[in-house]
Design a protein around this motif. Sequence first.
Motif, PDB file in Angstrom:
ATOM      1  N   THR A   1     -65.983 -11.251  42.653  1.00 46.52           N
ATOM      2  CA  THR A   1     -64.724 -11.971  42.441  1.00 46.52           C
ATOM      3  C   THR A   1     -63.819 -11.288  41.425  1.00 46.52           C
ATOM      4  O   THR A   1     -62.871 -11.886  40.945  1.00 46.52           O
ATOM      5  N   THR A   2     -64.114 -10.044  41.051  1.00 47.24           N
ATOM      6  CA  THR A   2     -63.252  -9.331  40.111  1.00 47.24           C
ATOM      7  C   THR A   2     -61.896  -9.050  40.743  1.00 47.24           C
ATOM      8  O   THR A   2     -61.767  -8.942  41.962  1.00 47.24           O
ATOM      9  N   ALA A   3     -60.870  -8.901  39.898  1.00 48.67           N
ATOM     10  CA  ALA A   3     -59.512  -8.711  40.399  1.00 48.67           C
ATOM     11  C   ALA A   3     -59.390  -7.427  41.207  1.00 48.67           C
ATOM     12  O   ALA A   3     -58.722  -7.395  42.244  1.00 48.67           O
ATOM     13  N   VAL A   4     -60.015  -6.354  40.737  1.00 50.37           N
ATOM     14  CA  VAL A   4     -60.018  -5.074  41.458  1.00 50.37           C
ATOM     15  C   VAL A   4     -61.459  -4.699  41.754  1.00 50.37           C
ATOM     16  O   VAL A   4     -62.295  -4.649  40.850  1.00 50.37           O
ATOM     17  N   SER A   5     -61.752  -4.467  43.027  1.00 41.56           N
ATOM     18  CA  SER A   5     -63.115  -4.126  43.463  1.00 41.56           C
ATOM     19  C   SER A   5     -63.090  -2.735  44.086  1.00 41.56           C
ATOM     20  O   SER A   5     -62.551  -2.557  45.180  1.00 41.56           O
ATOM     21  N   GLN A   6     -63.658  -1.754  43.389  1.00 47.39           N
ATOM     22  CA  GLN A   6     -63.578  -0.374  43.841  1.00 47.39           C
ATOM     23  C   GLN A   6     -64.920   0.199  44.300  1.00 47.39           C
ATOM     24  O   GLN A   6     -64.986   1.366  44.666  1.00 47.39           O
ATOM     25  N   ILE A   7     -65.961  -0.633  44.272  1.00 44.36           N
ATOM     26  CA  ILE A   7     -67.264  -0.153  44.747  1.00 44.36           C
ATOM     27  C   ILE A   7     -67.401  -0.562  46.203  1.00 44.36           C
ATOM     28  O   ILE A   7     -67.585  -1.740  46.516  1.00 44.36           O
TER      29      ILE A   7
END
Length: 612
Positions: A493-499
Amino acid sequence: MAGLGKKWVRFVRQYGPIARNDNMYDERIQKSARRYGVDAINFPHPYEARLLAAISPDAPKARSVVLTGTAGDGKSRLCGRVWKALGGDERTWGLDDIYHETKAQIAGRERVVGIIRDLTALPEHGPYGAFADKTSLLLAVSSAFLDADPDTIYVVAANDGQLMDTWRRLDNGGSAAETRALLEQCLIDGRQAENVAFFNLSTVPCTEILELALSALLSHPGWNEAYHDSEPDGFFGPDCPIRRNYEILSSAPFQSRLIALFKLMELNELHTPIRRVLLLLSNMLLGHPAATDRLMQPADIRGYIHDRTAFKGDIYQNVFGANLTPARRDGLEIIEFLNRFGIGEETTNRVDNILVFGPNDENLRVYYQELIENGLSRDSLERLRSLRNQYLEHPETAQDNDHEFLASLAAQRRKMFFTIPDEQAAELRLWDLTVFRHAGEFLSAVVEPLQRGERVVRANVAQIVKGLNRVFTGMLVSTDRELLIASGLSGSTTAVSQILQERVSVAPRKGEKIEIIWDGLPTLVVHLDDHTRSRLPLNLVRYEFLTRVAEGALPGSFSRECHEDILAFKSSLLAALARSRPQEDTGDLVFRLLTLNAEGEPADEAIEVRYA
């Protein structure tokens, strides 16, 4: 002495949002109809034929009946139809008793039939036939619900929540507990019981109810009597707002647009019971802010025409409850539902140019004449011209946007929403007059093809996937060919998910695909493989949210609730992915870092972390 046409209009008023509660119960409406000497608004309920077949002599099996739903769904009226079909005495039914009992031939032999017309209102103490009190009666009902060939069957009408609460309060032992489990199975899971015919009236589409109610109301002979009772300068004359509203409501274009709004409410999982639909129709026809209870009567009309205030009884405003006080308007669920569309408050530059400059601009004049002037009374047209001229000639008088002409723009936009013809809907961007700018596309490109058994075209699926990608990653991703399932270092639920956890192809590939199907609502289905699927029901709000995000809107700018729903869907996808594709334990930590190029196309780079 008032003619039958005037009596009919006074009776229609009883369905509206009046201070008394005559409109709250079918029994009260029937009494009002007899008092005025007119027939009530009647139409067969969509479940009526099945209900009457269940208690007929030719029924294949004797079964008790449960009628449930929300208040106003028509339970009391259907109980009355059952009583009449069984040969019960109408005068007895007209009494205020909650429990009625008779004998009838059902499924091949004579049986006793007990009808509880309102479970909530059933007093604790009887007698009820052979039973002394409510508890004894309900225990007998429980036994009948479990009996394969009962000597007594029961018809029970109750609101859904109260139905379950009643059986929870009964003794937990024996048939009561078993009946409670049976009712939960019917109500929550939607399954039918062997010995009970279960009818959840809340499952009837609100568009079907609206179409039935419109047909019954508009075809009622009372309107012919109203034309017969017409007065040149008063009731049902050429300037009568009730007559004008009736003729507008009778027109196919108005009905089509109203039905579209109801369809969208239905697709937004909002339920409108019969009683509220009739309330709305009554208010549309008779609403006026200066009338007693905000609803016109025949005797009011001559005065409104003389005072030049008849224009305030306008169906285009009444449909949104503009004739009512703010508190009353907000307290009526069906009107509050309609006001969620924001019609009147939303607009476009083109529409406002037509409204402000249309009368004097040769390029816009034809639109103004067809969409605004057409159908306006002389007094209303003169007032509108005067307000516009005042505003254009002295704009400095409009401080803080409080000029009366600016206030009238909302009313004109509401009218335009109903008068823009389908062939001009795209040109004038009809649905931009609502909060849901993509509602028309949702109906024509998604809902209607699915209901015809057709596929949703690839472009619409891709648009939803693009919106999901932007929410899932928190980045302005441009790809719509695959779904990017990504997470952040601290969770999903993080604002930016890059994984990046996985890419799922929209087009079929090795068991993967993404499609929109019909499952009561349009439903996005993500196939991770041949056996693993995740579903996201697409109601109107979610479709609007994802489409706006795909076009560049920030996820939190339209609906925080929708944003949270989509993040919850991502979590369910991650959980399904973990079950279907468990990672191998190699002793090293490897993850894929998601990046975007200048065009927003995604790329991922494998990052390997070795344990020391």
